[in-house]
Design an enzyme around this catalytic site. Structure first.
Site, PDB file in Angstrom:
ATOM      1  CD  GLU A 226      -2.909  -0.867  -0.041  1.00 30.05           C
ATOM      2  OE1 GLU A 226      -3.015   0.251  -0.591  1.00 30.05           O
ATOM      3  OE2 GLU A 226      -3.452  -1.879  -0.482  1.00 30.05           O
ATOM      4  CB  CYS A 260      -1.651   7.105   2.400  1.00 31.64           C
ATOM      5  SG  CYS A 260      -2.849   6.194   3.384  1.00 31.64           S
TER       6      CYS A 260
HETATM    7  P1  NAD Z   1       8.997   4.810   3.369  1.00 30.51           P
HETATM    8  O1  NAD Z   1       8.662   4.174   2.068  1.00 30.51           O
HETATM    9  O2  NAD Z   1      10.148   5.734   3.432  1.00 30.51           O
HETATM   10  O3  NAD Z   1       9.282   3.656   4.471  1.00 30.51           O
HETATM   11  C1  NAD Z   1       8.342   2.633   4.725  1.00 30.51           C
HETATM   12  C2  NAD Z   1       9.067   1.459   5.383  1.00 30.51           C
HETATM   13  O4  NAD Z   1       9.911   0.823   4.422  1.00 30.51           O
HETATM   14  C3  NAD Z   1       9.977   1.862   6.538  1.00 30.51           C
HETATM   15  O5  NAD Z   1       9.872   0.899   7.550  1.00 30.51           O
HETATM   16  C4  NAD Z   1      11.358   1.847   5.899  1.00 30.51           C
HETATM   17  O6  NAD Z   1      12.405   1.691   6.821  1.00 30.51           O
HETATM   18  C5  NAD Z   1      11.221   0.635   4.985  1.00 30.51           C
HETATM   19  N1  NAD Z   1      12.179   0.538   3.881  1.00 30.51           N
HETATM   20  C6  NAD Z   1      12.896   1.530   3.293  1.00 30.51           C
HETATM   21  N2  NAD Z   1      13.633   1.028   2.265  1.00 30.51           N
HETATM   22  C7  NAD Z   1      13.384  -0.294   2.208  1.00 30.51           C
HETATM   23  C8  NAD Z   1      13.835  -1.359   1.369  1.00 30.51           C
HETATM   24  N3  NAD Z   1      14.689  -1.149   0.363  1.00 30.51           N
HETATM   25  N4  NAD Z   1      13.370  -2.603   1.587  1.00 30.51           N
HETATM   26  C9  NAD Z   1      12.480  -2.844   2.587  1.00 30.51           C
HETATM   27  N5  NAD Z   1      12.008  -1.876   3.417  1.00 30.51           N
HETATM   28  C10 NAD Z   1      12.449  -0.617   3.230  1.00 30.51           C
HETATM   29  O7  NAD Z   1       7.646   5.518   3.872  1.00 30.51           O
HETATM   30  P2  NAD Z   1       7.413   6.451   5.143  1.00 30.51           P
HETATM   31  O8  NAD Z   1       8.087   7.765   4.934  1.00 30.51           O
HETATM   32  O9  NAD Z   1       7.698   5.711   6.401  1.00 30.51           O
HETATM   33  O10 NAD Z   1       5.829   6.675   5.090  1.00 30.51           O
HETATM   34  C11 NAD Z   1       5.188   7.643   4.313  1.00 30.51           C
HETATM   35  C12 NAD Z   1       4.637   7.031   3.035  1.00 30.51           C
HETATM   36  O11 NAD Z   1       3.749   5.968   3.358  1.00 30.51           O
HETATM   37  C13 NAD Z   1       3.796   7.999   2.205  1.00 30.51           C
HETATM   38  O12 NAD Z   1       4.128   7.861   0.855  1.00 30.51           O
HETATM   39  C14 NAD Z   1       2.352   7.553   2.454  1.00 30.51           C
HETATM   40  O13 NAD Z   1       1.466   7.880   1.411  1.00 30.51           O
HETATM   41  C15 NAD Z   1       2.539   6.082   2.596  1.00 30.51           C
HETATM   42  N6  NAD Z   1       1.434   5.479   3.333  1.00 30.51           N
HETATM   43  C16 NAD Z   1       0.546   4.706   2.637  1.00 30.51           C
HETATM   44  C17 NAD Z   1      -0.549   4.157   3.302  1.00 30.51           C
HETATM   45  C18 NAD Z   1      -1.537   3.288   2.566  1.00 30.51           C
HETATM   46  O14 NAD Z   1      -2.224   2.504   3.219  1.00 30.51           O
HETATM   47  N7  NAD Z   1      -1.649   3.403   1.252  1.00 30.51           N
HETATM   48  C19 NAD Z   1      -0.726   4.389   4.664  1.00 30.51           C
HETATM   49  C20 NAD Z   1       0.218   5.178   5.341  1.00 30.51           C
HETATM   50  C21 NAD Z   1       1.292   5.719   4.674  1.00 30.51           C
END
Ligand code: NAD
Length: 474
Positions: A226, A260
């Site tokens: 997501e 999001c």
């Molecule tokens: P992010 O993508 O920076 O990080 C998300 C997670 O992924 C973190 O735990 C991070 O450490 C991990 N991560 C980073 N690189 C990785 C890799 N290469 N492999 C595996 N894991 C990795 O996102 P964020 O800044 O924590 O959150 C904000 C984002 O989340 C926004 O884009 C928002 O829209 C989205 N979001 C989506 C939903 C939804 O349900 N659609 C809900 C909440 C937030």
């Protein structure tokens, strides 16, 4: 070392944890798999009761958890309290879902019994963002555990304190604490989780999500992701502009737009003047500042990088001829505060109308007709949520049929979701099966078809032979 800092008070360390190496993840996966074998055989009623007791524990700790969410991610306290309540509701909902039917009985092709049965997948790898630091880990963890799996949880470093506290509440109530392995870290730890899990559930940005999906698919793992949104709100001229402006401003800018589902664009159909004035008033009056103040609805953004992203977006908007109607600047403060911002007059195809800026930025666009508004609304690689505001039922239904979004809201804010309905988007917003609601059971289980041949089959020898051939056809 993983350290989280308070966004309103960046000198303040909130929590620290040792980073899990790839070796730690492999070991954790081993422990979790061993614990999962007996958990999978535990009666569903017992799994349900564990989740209910975690819900009770969260309820007892709700004031403390609310404070932690406010301090660690800067969520305004009323919303942080709401997130705690939602976390409790999720746990209670999945406690009940553990008792749902796990299969169905079919007409057999001959004498005997033919049925399907869902079984736990094994080990779920859960990778979560910081913006719902309790609810998102729990909306993955609760169904994973309810259906008999163990879990590796890799939370966002910015919210490590919330994840640690939530994991403690689980660990104290699980029959074997090894069923939940908390793995603090960043991208490397997340990649190791993808490598070791049987199924990967990711929530976060689209850039990271695409990498996770690719890695999981290459390793042959089941995966759901997501990701972000660029969520439009279409406003028809038959609405009350003041009421709609107030609803959309809330959907766009509470928690400084860090959801999001936040509305990113308002598309005014027809003469935009009344709506624009109402939006200017609503955004100007939005209480922002200290998230611990109960009156605040928009606190800080998460970190200095998020502030820079907002500043760059404002520069880009100005260069493209956009007019900053409200805000557009950092606050004079040590914290990461950026003023709630309303921008009008960007060219309709400007990149800012298509990509996600995860902060307090709302764009105003214009359309001559509903058709044009829907074309603008759909002109983004994302498709998470869209809203339409109108008293015209036909227009609302037409939009519900044509807006490219997983969630469509009529006269309702883009933000907010029910715990019992499937959640997810279209296009670049989502990959794989939906989360939550009944969809969760499918993701965290595998379906098995069982054919039981009756030993004392009725019929003639020839009929028995024919039915056995039918079985072998495929
Ligand atoms: P992010 O993508 O920076 O990080 C998300 C997670 O992924 C973190 O735990 C991070 O450490 C991990 N991560 C980073 N690189 C990785 C890799 N290469 N492999 C595996 N894991 C990795 O996102 P964020 O800044 O924590 O959150 C904000 C984002 O989340 C926004 O884009 C928002 O829209 C989205 N979001 C989506 C939903 C939804 O349900 N659609 C809900 C909440 C937030």
């Amino acid at each position: 070392m993983i350290i989280s800092y308070s966004p309103q008070c960046p000198e303040q360390q909130v929590a620290t944890a040792s980073q899990a190496s790839a070796h730690d993840v492999a070991e954790a996966a081993d422990h979790a798999r061993r614990a999962q074998r007996s958990w999978a055989g535990t009666p569903a009623e017992q799994r349900a009761s564990v989740l209910s007791s975690v819900a009770d524990a969260v309820a007892t700790a709700s004031a403390e958890l609310t404070d932690l969410v406010v301090t660690e991610v800067g969520k305004p306290c009323a919303e942080a309290a709401g997130e705690v309540q939602r976390t409790i509701a999720l746990l209670r909902y999945y406690a009940q879902q553990a008792l749902d039917p796990v299969g169905s009985v079919h007409e057999p092709t001959g004498p005997g019994l033919l049925y399907t049965r869902r079984r736990p997948l094994g080990l779920a790898g859960l990778i979560t963002p910081w913006n719902f630091p309790l609810a998102i880990p729990v909306w993955k963890l609760a169904p994973a555990l309810a259906f008999g799996n163990a879990a590796l949880l890799k939370p966002a470093p910015q919210a490590i304190g919330c994840a640690m506290r939530m994991s403690e509440l689980f660990a104290a109530r699980l029959p074997d604490p090894a069923l939940l392995q908390l793995l603090p870290g960043g991208a490397a730890t997340g990649s190791a989780v993808v490598e070791h899990a049987d199924a990967v559930s990711f929530t976060g940005s689209d850039a990271v999500g695409r990498t996770v999906v690719r890695n999981a698919a290459t390793a042959g793992r089941r995966v759901q992701a997501e990701m972000g949104g660029q969520n439009p709100a279409i406003v028809l001229p038959d609405t009350d502009p003041i009421a709609v402006a107030s609803m959309i401003t809330g959907a766009a800018l509470t928690f400084a737009g860090q959801k999001c589902t936040a509305t990113r664009r308002v598309i005014a159909v027809g003469d935009p003047r009344e709506l624009r004035d109402a939006l200017i008033a609503a955004v100007t009056e939005l209480p922002w500042g200290d998230p611990a103040d109960p009156a605040t609805v928009a606190g800080p953004v998460i970190d200095a990088r998020a502030c820079d992203i907002m500043s760059r977006a404002i520069d880009e908007a100005r260069h493209a001829g956009g007019r900053i109607l409200v805000g557009g600047h950092r606050a004079e403060s040590d914290g990461h505060f950026f003023s709630p911002t309303l921008v009008d007059g960007l060219p309709p195809e400007h990149p800012l109308t298509r990509r996600e800026v995860f902060g307090p930025l709302l764009l105003l666009q214009h359309a001559a007709s509903l058709d044009e508004a829907m074309t603008l609304a759909n002109q983004t690689p994302f498709g998470l949520v869209a809203s339409i505001h109108t008293n015209d039922l036909s227009a609302a239904l037409e939009a519900a049929d044509h807006l490219e979004a997983g969630q469509i809201r009529v006269n309702a804010p883009t933000t907010g979701a029910a715990v019992h309905t499937p959640f997810g988007g279209m296009k670049g917003s989502s990959y794989g099966e939906r989360e939550q609601g009944k969809a969760a059971q499918h993701f965290y289980t595998s379906v098995h078809t069982v054919a039981v041949r009756g030993l004392r089959a009725p019929g003639t020898a020839q009929q028995r032979m024919l039915s056995s051939e039918r079985d072998h056809d495929t």
